[in-house]
Design a protein around this motif. Structure first.
Motif, PDB file in Angstrom:
ATOM      1  N   VAL A 177     -11.313  -4.984  -6.550  1.00 24.89           N
ATOM      2  CA  VAL A 177     -10.177  -4.681  -5.670  1.00 24.89           C
ATOM      3  C   VAL A 177      -9.091  -3.943  -6.435  1.00 24.89           C
ATOM      4  CG1 VAL A 177      -8.453  -5.661  -4.129  1.00 24.89           C
ATOM      5  CG2 VAL A 177     -10.679  -6.745  -4.316  1.00 24.89           C
ATOM      6  N   GLY A 178      -8.760  -4.459  -7.609  1.00 26.20           N
ATOM      7  CA  GLY A 178      -7.683  -3.865  -8.395  1.00 26.20           C
ATOM      8  C   GLY A 178      -8.016  -2.447  -8.825  1.00 26.20           C
ATOM      9  N   GLY A 179      -9.265  -2.215  -9.254  1.00 19.07           N
ATOM     10  CA  GLY A 179      -9.668  -0.894  -9.716  1.00 19.07           C
ATOM     11  C   GLY A 179      -9.464   0.167  -8.657  1.00 19.07           C
ATOM     12  N   ASN A 180      -9.583  -0.287  -7.429  1.00 19.17           N
ATOM     13  CA  ASN A 180      -9.428   0.575  -6.284  1.00 19.17           C
ATOM     14  C   ASN A 180      -8.016   1.146  -6.153  1.00 19.17           C
ATOM     15  OD1 ASN A 180     -10.369   1.462  -3.710  1.00 19.17           O
ATOM     16  ND2 ASN A 180      -9.110  -0.158  -2.831  1.00 19.17           N
ATOM     17  N   PHE A 181      -7.038   0.437  -6.751  1.00 20.91           N
ATOM     18  CA  PHE A 181      -5.652   0.905  -6.638  1.00 20.91           C
ATOM     19  C   PHE A 181      -5.157   1.615  -7.890  1.00 20.91           C
ATOM     20  CE2 PHE A 181      -5.599  -2.557  -3.463  1.00 20.91           C
ATOM     21  CZ  PHE A 181      -5.262  -1.767  -2.388  1.00 20.91           C
ATOM     22  N   LEU A 182      -6.023   1.781  -8.864  1.00 21.70           N
ATOM     23  CA  LEU A 182      -5.592   2.457 -10.088  1.00 21.70           C
ATOM     24  C   LEU A 182      -5.229   3.909  -9.775  1.00 21.70           C
ATOM     25  CD1 LEU A 182      -8.310   1.258 -12.611  1.00 21.70           C
ATOM     26  CD2 LEU A 182      -5.923   0.543 -12.490  1.00 21.70           C
ATOM     27  N   PRO A 183      -4.245   4.443 -10.501  1.00 23.75           N
ATOM     28  CA  PRO A 183      -3.973   5.868 -10.321  1.00 23.75           C
ATOM     29  C   PRO A 183      -5.149   6.663 -10.902  1.00 23.75           C
ATOM     30  CG  PRO A 183      -2.673   4.996 -12.137  1.00 23.75           C
ATOM     31  CD  PRO A 183      -3.384   3.828 -11.511  1.00 23.75           C
ATOM     32  N   ALA A 184      -5.543   7.705 -10.186  1.00 20.20           N
ATOM     33  CA  ALA A 184      -6.699   8.491 -10.625  1.00 20.20           C
ATOM     34  C   ALA A 184      -6.477   9.022 -12.039  1.00 20.20           C
ATOM     35  CB  ALA A 184      -6.919   9.648  -9.660  1.00 20.20           C
ATOM     36  N   ILE A 210       0.836  -1.200   0.000  1.00 18.14           N
ATOM     37  CA  ILE A 210       0.000   0.000   0.000  1.00 18.14           C
ATOM     38  C   ILE A 210       0.872   1.252   0.000  1.00 18.14           C
ATOM     39  CG2 ILE A 210      -1.794   1.266   1.241  1.00 18.14           C
ATOM     40  CD1 ILE A 210      -3.181  -1.170   0.791  1.00 18.14           C
ATOM     41  N   THR A 211       1.992   1.194   0.713  1.00 19.99           N
ATOM     42  CA  THR A 211       2.889   2.350   0.749  1.00 19.99           C
ATOM     43  C   THR A 211       3.477   2.596  -0.643  1.00 19.99           C
ATOM     44  OG1 THR A 211       3.405   1.936   3.062  1.00 19.99           O
ATOM     45  CG2 THR A 211       4.962   3.295   1.829  1.00 19.99           C
ATOM     46  N   ALA A 212       3.855   1.531  -1.327  1.00 19.53           N
ATOM     47  CA  ALA A 212       4.424   1.685  -2.677  1.00 19.53           C
ATOM     48  C   ALA A 212       3.378   2.282  -3.619  1.00 19.53           C
ATOM     49  CB  ALA A 212       4.892   0.333  -3.199  1.00 19.53           C
ATOM     50  N   ILE A 213       2.168   1.733  -3.562  1.00 18.78           N
ATOM     51  CA  ILE A 213       1.116   2.253  -4.436  1.00 18.78           C
ATOM     52  C   ILE A 213       0.835   3.712  -4.102  1.00 18.78           C
ATOM     53  CG2 ILE A 213      -1.332   2.023  -5.020  1.00 18.78           C
ATOM     54  CD1 ILE A 213      -0.963  -1.050  -4.658  1.00 18.78           C
ATOM     55  N   GLY A 214       0.828   4.023  -2.801  1.00 23.98           N
ATOM     56  CA  GLY A 214       0.600   5.406  -2.362  1.00 23.98           C
ATOM     57  C   GLY A 214       1.678   6.350  -2.881  1.00 23.98           C
ATOM     58  N   ALA A 215       2.938   5.890  -2.862  1.00 27.38           N
ATOM     59  CA  ALA A 215       4.045   6.730  -3.327  1.00 27.38           C
ATOM     60  C   ALA A 215       3.873   7.060  -4.806  1.00 27.38           C
ATOM     61  CB  ALA A 215       5.369   6.011  -3.094  1.00 27.38           C
ATOM     62  N   MET A 232       2.565   1.050 -11.945  1.00 33.58           N
ATOM     63  CA  MET A 232       1.788   0.653 -10.766  1.00 33.58           C
ATOM     64  C   MET A 232       1.217  -0.742 -10.902  1.00 33.58           C
ATOM     65  SD  MET A 232      -0.122   4.077  -9.600  1.00 33.58           S
ATOM     66  CE  MET A 232      -1.044   3.199  -8.358  1.00 33.58           C
ATOM     67  N   LEU A 233       0.985  -1.140 -12.150  1.00 30.83           N
ATOM     68  CA  LEU A 233       0.395  -2.455 -12.394  1.00 30.83           C
ATOM     69  C   LEU A 233       1.230  -3.557 -11.744  1.00 30.83           C
ATOM     70  CD1 LEU A 233      -2.158  -3.194 -13.797  1.00 30.83           C
ATOM     71  CD2 LEU A 233      -0.863  -3.733 -15.851  1.00 30.83           C
ATOM     72  N   VAL A 234       2.565  -3.345 -11.764  1.00 33.16           N
ATOM     73  CA  VAL A 234       3.449  -4.337 -11.144  1.00 33.16           C
ATOM     74  C   VAL A 234       3.039  -4.554  -9.692  1.00 33.16           C
ATOM     75  CG1 VAL A 234       5.835  -4.829 -10.495  1.00 33.16           C
ATOM     76  CG2 VAL A 234       5.333  -3.644 -12.658  1.00 33.16           C
ATOM     77  N   PHE A 235       2.864  -3.418  -8.983  1.00 35.08           N
ATOM     78  CA  PHE A 235       2.537  -3.519  -7.560  1.00 35.08           C
ATOM     79  C   PHE A 235       1.109  -4.016  -7.346  1.00 35.08           C
ATOM     80  CE2 PHE A 235       6.047  -0.610  -7.775  1.00 35.08           C
ATOM     81  CZ  PHE A 235       6.836  -1.030  -6.720  1.00 35.08           C
ATOM     82  N   TYR A 283       0.134  -7.306  -5.349  1.00 34.50           N
ATOM     83  CA  TYR A 283      -0.772  -7.208  -4.214  1.00 34.50           C
ATOM     84  C   TYR A 283      -1.970  -8.134  -4.403  1.00 34.50           C
ATOM     85  CZ  TYR A 283      -3.982  -5.088  -0.853  1.00 34.50           C
ATOM     86  OH  TYR A 283      -4.862  -4.878   0.179  1.00 34.50           O
ATOM     87  N   LEU A 284      -2.605  -8.005  -5.561  1.00 35.31           N
ATOM     88  CA  LEU A 284      -3.814  -8.794  -5.826  1.00 35.31           C
ATOM     89  C   LEU A 284      -3.545 -10.290  -5.745  1.00 35.31           C
ATOM     90  CD1 LEU A 284      -5.926  -7.258  -8.710  1.00 35.31           C
ATOM     91  CD2 LEU A 284      -6.420  -7.425  -6.278  1.00 35.31           C
ATOM     92  N   SER A 285      -2.438 -10.727  -6.366  1.00 36.38           N
ATOM     93  CA  SER A 285      -2.206 -12.166  -6.427  1.00 36.38           C
ATOM     94  C   SER A 285      -2.024 -12.707  -5.020  1.00 36.38           C
ATOM     95  CB  SER A 285      -1.001 -12.478  -7.308  1.00 36.38           C
ATOM     96  OG  SER A 285       0.146 -11.895  -6.758  1.00 36.38           O
TER      97      SER A 285
END
Lengths: 374, 294, 283
Positions: C118-125, B220-225, B275-278, B282-284
């Protein structure tokens, strides 16, 4: 018209076959107990009858109606769950009346049904309580009460007593049997406890690996098991099994040999296709083994369980090749109807009367001979 | 007809239940994201018809020095942000005591987490204000002069990341506190019996039980960054001279201020790819954990 | 418990520990304290550079009254409420429905659908910014609160569905089987079984989603331009541009933006933490 008919019920998850062609006819008012080891499909079968699990093929009739594709609520069944499944946010009365409420029955009718069920189950004082305020036994009775209010054609029980302590379990067993006698309804009961099966059932259904092994009254199954599996599954302590060999075949009987015991003659069923030299399994109930001061064969006491008036001996009889025993090869279980002053390590002489022997053989390990003494 | 309904309500009802969420999420979130990838292959000002340029926007991107500045800054964010999980764990360990008043102390530590990032941005802009801010006050206490962080091209990104760390550390602390409270007392007891204490206990008994928490904190921190936008926008608007811009902000600037929607979409697509990498990682893991749990 | 609890009778040890914790807490909250203190200062002190010394006069009331009367902050605040409250309600409804279906009905592709939520939730805006903005323009909703409400409901439904699905999945299956065996339809199960049991989850979800939406800044600046629809976050950023060095006013406005989520958090702290850490602790 039968209360419940199952015709060739199959269920598979992908390549796993949970139920493989179940055929069963239940008459009105019977108390059927389904037993079997865990994973045998007994709970799956019960949930399929309830309509909670879809089946892959086959048909189901309840009182002559085809219910194979009916919704659970439309089948005329009611079910008691292992965890009771009481709605935590509803009072006892609301829990018991929920099914009728869903059927949009008039309030007065619901109240009447709930009151009546509460009287039968001695829950009248608990009606306004929430499930969490009840004891285990009371919850169990609410779960049963909920089925009574719906006056179903078939009652289903899924291991209902497994969450209760031993004393309460015995009490509830009696209560359910009494209830069955009082209502005269058809009940199907799943359990892994053979005492429940033996004491409650009008007929027992033994399931194994998704198949019915045998159906019959408790005593029929105990005396006359169809095969090795049923013989081993019913009866506690478990039947002793050991390996033997056919030495001579005559019409109607064979001569069997096994280590430590003189060759003996036994009558066999007509269709037993045995030849000299075939391997067979000899079965002897622990009650059928005895102790002598001499004669028989020598063994060594491995463990003693003193149960008061009875004693169970676990004895090691080296050369005997026991089968499917969980205490190791050569181990026999002996049930003595007396106090016996043995301790670990004592040498004993075990007697085995060939007249008490079961024989199992062939690919299916079918029963070839049952004791004359029964 | 009522009979039909009774027979089929088993699947009609759930379909009706899930439809609103699926349609809304599908159209607004999923379809829009896919559409962006399409737009990134065009030249478009948002009003006149789109003009196909193929990979033109991406080629331009790789000649754009601002893109590499933003990318480098995203890397700085990513690296510095990784301080959040250990710092969060540190504070969680510090405050995980059952003493009167600790509940309030914990709550006060949580506060940055619920502040709007805009508010955090303004707070730190004030802290960094040369001459007057809190930082200047601290420096002057030591007889030094605080650097003007937000106008220094080399320091500005670190200053912004540091501000953004504040709520992120609080988030990791919340995760670790919950994790510490779910530890099996028996295992801690077993560790004590085996003679583990202090840091040994932490590394050999406690942290191995918290791998799921650590994983989520890091992911979550990586995605947030990588998603960082608000703080940059509020504190520096990418300045001075684009030196603190990040991909998310550069994309916004190109689209909203320069009307280069195709180019903006291309930047967004690159950010998305990173971001897809992270997200996939995460998802998997989450789905696997879910399968185990089910 | 780890670290090992400090013994209640180790008085000196305890005092030392509390002293340390409070010192760190003060340092931790220093930036926030600075802004609170500044929001109490009179403009005169700010102008003369007396920022940390004893204030010559207190401007607490004046500053906050000023924010509401001299700036459009009151309007922004109202807008934020008008955006956040309907969005939260929408998210709760959609996610309860979807979570129920994803947790208690087996069908092909349910796992994939769940993964998309779940994944959509992490997409960059930014990846959805242009099409969403375009969509709102075409629907004639750009620069209205509806644009933000629709977007927030759609986006938060991803997270909220994950949340509700996990919560409902943890409810015993037998409860649902019992209801089905008693003839309850899916809709009746939803009303009589699911809703009464998910109330605590809905509370937790409501406060989390409220905080997320209230604090949103990006979509506020992408989908609105007029002061009459802008929420507080975008409004605060605007004020920063207009009141460059009037730190007393800006500080007061910042506090006003921060207060609702902080109050919500303190009122429903346990729910908030439970919601935020859901998933992290199990497994």
């Amino acid at each position: 018209m039968s209360s419940l008919e199952l015709h060739h019920i199959e269920k598979s998850y992908g390549s796993y076959h949970a139920l493989r062609g179940i055929d069963l006819t239940v008459e009105q008012g019977e108390f059927i107990v389904m037993v079997g080891p865990s994973g045998c499909g007994k709970s799956t079968l019960l949930k399929s009858i309830a309509g909670l699990e879809p089946i892959t093929s086959g048909t189901m009739m309840i009182n002559g109606r085809d219910v194979t594709h009916a919704q659970p609520g439309d089948r005329g069944i009611a079910m008691v769950f292992q965890s009771y499944a009481l709605y935590p946010h509803m009072t006892v009365a609301q829990n018991m009346g929920f099914g009728l409420r869903m059927a949009k029955r008039p309030k007065t009718e619901i109240e009447e049904a709930v009151t009546k069920a509460a009287q039968i189950l001695r829950l009248t004082d608990q009606l306004e309580k929430l499930p969490k305020q009840l004891s285990g036994g009371q919850r169990q009775r609410v779960a049963i009460g909920r089925t009574i209010t719906r006056s179903p054609e078939v009652f289903l029980f899924d291991e209902p007593l497994s969450n209760l302590d031993a004393a309460l379990r015995t009490q509830m067993r009696v209560e359910i049997s009494t209830l069955h006698a009082k209502l005269g309804a058809t009940m199907i009961y799943v359990t892994h406890d053979q005492v429940e099966a033996m004491t409650m059932a009008s007929r027992i259904v033994v399931l194994n690996a998704g198949r019915i092994e045998q159906v019959g009254s408790p005593l029929e199954l105990y005396r006359n098991p169809d095969n090795f599996f049923v013989a081993g599954f019913l009866g506690a302590p478990r039947m002793n099994f050991f390996a033997g060999r056919v030495v001579q075949v005559s019409t109607g009987h064979v001569t069997v040999q096994c280590p430590l015991v003189e060759p003996f003659d036994v009558a066999v069923v007509d269709n037993a296709k045995l030849a000299a030299g075939d391997s067979i399994t000899i079965g002897a109930r622990p009650e059928a083994l005895g102790i002598g001061s001499d004669g028989g064969f020598p063994a060594k006491v491995h463990l003693v369980e003193h149960l008061g008036r009875e004693t169970i001996l676990y004895a090691d009889a080296g050369a005997l090749q026991t089968i499917g025993s969980d205490t190791g090869t050569g181990n026999l279980t002996v049930h003595l109807p007396d106090v016996a002053p043995f301790t670990k390590g004592d040498p004993v002489h075990l007697r085995f009367d060939p007249a008490d022997a079961y024989l199992f053989g062939g690919d299916e390990q079918a029963t070839l001979s049952i004791p004359k003494s029964i | 007809m009522p009979n039909f309904w009774r027979q089929h309500r088993g699947w009609i009802a759930p379909t009706l239940f899930i439809m609103p969420a699926v349609v809304l999420f599908g159209v607004v979130i999923v379809a829009s994201s896919v559409q962006s990838l399409w737009i990134s292959l065009h030249d478009w000002d948002g009003m006149s018809p789109m003009h196909w340029v193929g990979l033109g926007n991406y080629q331009e991107l790789f000649r754009d020095p601002q893109f590499f500045t933003s990318l480098k800054n995203n890397c700085i964010w990513l690296v510095v942000f990784m301080l959040a999980p250990p710092l969060g764990l540190g504070i969680a360990l510090l405050v995980n005591q059952q003493i009167r008043g600790m509940r309030l102390v914990k709550s006060l530590f949580f506060i940055p987490l619920v502040l709007a990032s805009v508010a955090v941005g303004v707070v730190f802009t004030w802290v960094y204000t040369p001459g007057f801010g809190l930082l200047a006050l601290v420096f002057s206490a030591f007889g030094a002069t605080a650097p003007a962080l937000l106008s220094d091209e080399n320091l500005v990104t670190f200053a912004v990341v540091f501000a953004a760390l504040w709520p992120q550390v609080a988030f990791c602390m919340v995760l670790y506190l919950a994790g510490l409270n779910s530890l099996s007392d028996d295992l801690i007891g077993a560790g004590q019996v085996d003679g583990a204490r202090g840091l040994n206990m932490l590394f050999h008994v406690v942290l191995p039980q918290l791998t799921q928490v650590t994983f989520i904190a890091i992911a979550i921190t990586a995605i947030g960054a990588l998603r960082s936008f608000d703080m940059v926008s509020v504190m520096t608007q990418g300045g001075p001279f684009g030196s603190s811009s990040v991909l998310a902000y550069q994309m916004y600037e190109q689209s909203i201020f320069s009307y280069r929607f195709g180019y903006g979409a291309a930047i967004a697509s690159v950010l998305f790819a990173i971001m897809l990498v992270f997200i996939v990682w995460y998802l998997s893991r989450i789905m696997r954990a879910d399968d185990r749990g089910a | 418990m780890y670290p090992r609890p400090i013994a209640p009778n180790a008085k000196a040890h305890r005092a030392l520990y509390m002293g340390l914790v409070i010192a760190i807490l003060l340092a931790w909250l220093a930036p926030l304290c600075a802004i609170i203190l500044t929001s109490m200062r009179a403009p005169k002190d700010i102008a003369t550079g007396n920022l940390w010394g004893w204030p010559t006069e207190f401007g607490l009331v004046d500053n906050y009254v000023g924010v509401f009367t001299q700036t459009p902050m009151a309007r922004f605040f109202l807008n934020s409420l008008m955006i956040t409250i309907p969005s939260v309600l929408g998210v709760l409804i959609l996610s309860t429905l979807a979570g129920f279906v994803l947790s208690k009905f087996k069908f092909r592709g349910s796992m994939l659908l769940f993964a998309v939520f779940v994944g959509g939730n992490f997409l960059p805006a930014q990846i959805m910014m242009i099409p969403v903005r375009d969509l709102m323009v075409r629907l004639g909703l750009y620069d209205t609160t509806y644009a933000l409400i629709i977007f927030h409901i759609a986006f938060q439904t991803g997270f909220a569905t994950l949340f509700m699905r996990n919560f409902i999945a943890a409810l015993p299956n037998e409860l649902f089987e019992a209801a089905r065996a008693e003839g309850a339809s899916p809709a009746q199960i939803l009303i009589h079984v699911v809703l009464p049991l998910v109330r605590p989850a809905l509370a937790a979800l409501a406060i989390l989603v409220f905080t997320f939406i209230w604090n949103d800044y990006f979509w506020a600046v992408v989908l609105t331009i007029s002061d009459s629809v802008k929420p507080v976050t975008a409004g605060l950023a605007n004020l920063r541009g207009q009141y460059v060095s009037a730190w007393n006013t800006i500080s007061a406005a910042t506090i006003i933006v921060a207060v609702p989520p902080v109050v919500m958090f303190f009122l429903m702290q346990r729910h908030f933490i439970a919601g935020l850490t859901m998933g992290a602790v199990k497994g």
